[in-house]
Enzyme design. Sequence first.
Site, PDB file in Angstrom:
ATOM      1  CB  THR A 207      -0.734  -0.047   1.205  1.00  0.00           C
ATOM      2  OG1 THR A 207      -1.808  -1.158   1.182  1.00  0.00           O
ATOM      3  CG2 THR A 207      -1.762   1.230   1.537  1.00  0.00           C
TER       4      THR A 207
ATOM      5  NE  ARG B 134      -9.375  -6.861   2.767  1.00  0.00           N
ATOM      6  CZ  ARG B 134      -8.222  -6.165   2.905  1.00  0.00           C
ATOM      7  NH1 ARG B 134      -7.815  -5.421   1.855  1.00  0.00           N
ATOM      8  NH2 ARG B 134      -7.791  -5.828   4.085  1.00  0.00           N
ATOM      9  CB  VAL B 135     -13.655  -2.575   1.188  1.00  0.00           C
ATOM     10  CG1 VAL B 135     -12.729  -1.050   1.536  1.00  0.00           C
ATOM     11  CG2 VAL B 135     -14.415  -2.441  -0.137  1.00  0.00           C
ATOM     12  N   GLY B 136     -10.506  -3.148   2.490  1.00  0.00           N
ATOM     13  CA  GLY B 136      -9.663  -2.919   3.714  1.00  0.00           C
ATOM     14  C   GLY B 136      -9.785  -1.504   4.583  1.00  0.00           C
TER      15      GLY B 136
ATOM     16  CB  THR C   6       1.095   0.688   4.856  1.00  0.00           C
ATOM     17  OG1 THR C   6       1.490  -0.443   4.264  1.00  0.00           O
ATOM     18  CG2 THR C   6       2.140   1.151   5.583  1.00  0.00           C
ATOM     19  N   GLY C   7      -0.307  -1.681   6.302  1.00  0.00           N
ATOM     20  CA  GLY C   7      -0.525  -3.048   7.217  1.00  0.00           C
ATOM     21  C   GLY C   7      -1.740  -3.668   6.707  1.00  0.00           C
ATOM     22  CG  HIS C   8      -3.998  -7.745   8.169  1.00  0.00           C
ATOM     23  ND1 HIS C   8      -4.856  -8.254   9.261  1.00  0.00           N
ATOM     24  CD2 HIS C   8      -3.996  -8.455   7.063  1.00  0.00           C
ATOM     25  CE1 HIS C   8      -5.423  -9.035   8.377  1.00  0.00           C
ATOM     26  NE2 HIS C   8      -4.880  -9.379   7.337  1.00  0.00           N
ATOM     27  N   GLY C   9      -5.199  -4.529   6.658  1.00  0.00           N
ATOM     28  CA  GLY C   9      -6.432  -3.620   6.837  1.00  0.00           C
ATOM     29  C   GLY C   9      -7.501  -3.877   7.993  1.00  0.00           C
TER      30      GLY C   9
END
Length: 310
Positions: A167, A195-197, A218-221
Amino acid sequence: MLPVVVVHAGAGCIPKEQAKVCSSGVRAATRGGYTVLQEGGSAMDAVVEVVTQLENNPLYNAGCGSVLNVKGEIEMDAIVMEGKTLGSGAVSAVRRIANPTQLARLVMDKTSHAFLTAEGASQFARAMGVPEVPEESLITDYARMRWKQNLAPGANPVECQMGKMGTVGAVAVDKDGNVACATSTGGILNQMEGRVGDTPIIGSGGYADNNVGAVSTTGHGEAIMKVTLAKLILFHMEQGQSVEAASDLALAYMKTRVQGLGGVVTVDPHGHWAARFSSNQMVWAAAQTDTLHYGVQTGEHVTQSIDNPH
Ligand code: GLY
């Protein structure tokens, strides 16, 4: 101290051979954003310029280079926000456009809404004259290879997701002390269709408020959304924490509370800035007072003249 622009291109585990070239692209985009600020452009102009450049670079998980969903297709999310008005624009699950961040800015500038999704966002893009591009032109061989690998029996989706979380995002402060953020992503590898983060979610993928500062994440949504990471950092800053301490506190909370890893770039309206991460690595760069700062590993902080093209 003003102006300043700070940029990230994702937190995760970046293969050594990719780190150098990823850093080079981030530095070039950061220089581009700083030039906008030096020429009197707004913080919003600068962050959109930076993220557009990164979306156009196939190295990163945004625009061209986005990861593929489980069906082998690209769905992208983006957000922009400006701190003067708290105006924001976001798009999610958009297909076949090169620069979702520019579309997010059009949502902010040209509609009374803050967020358009999927087909409605595409219709709006057409109405705004944004060109539709063939999906193939956004898909790299590398993205297709990783999608196929991840479909294989026994593949470990979580490990694969950690392998590329590129990201991209930026925060900036212009000469008038206005702050802005922009964040753009292709999501996570082999995500479910639709899927939306965190990226387009206000307060998660980014937030900007002239009274406090601006953050891009940024990272795991799924983890970032649980703790509304961007807004959590600004909350700590409102409580008197520095940009650096506030970023670290929020990232530590996300790690302990929901076992989530990530990274952030943060500014306050005076031009103090931070690039912090709890993942193994994050490609980042910052430009201020004609100096370029950059790094990938924890603790790494290289400086060079902004005019140095390397
Ligand atoms: N942080 C990007 C995503 O999880 O979609």
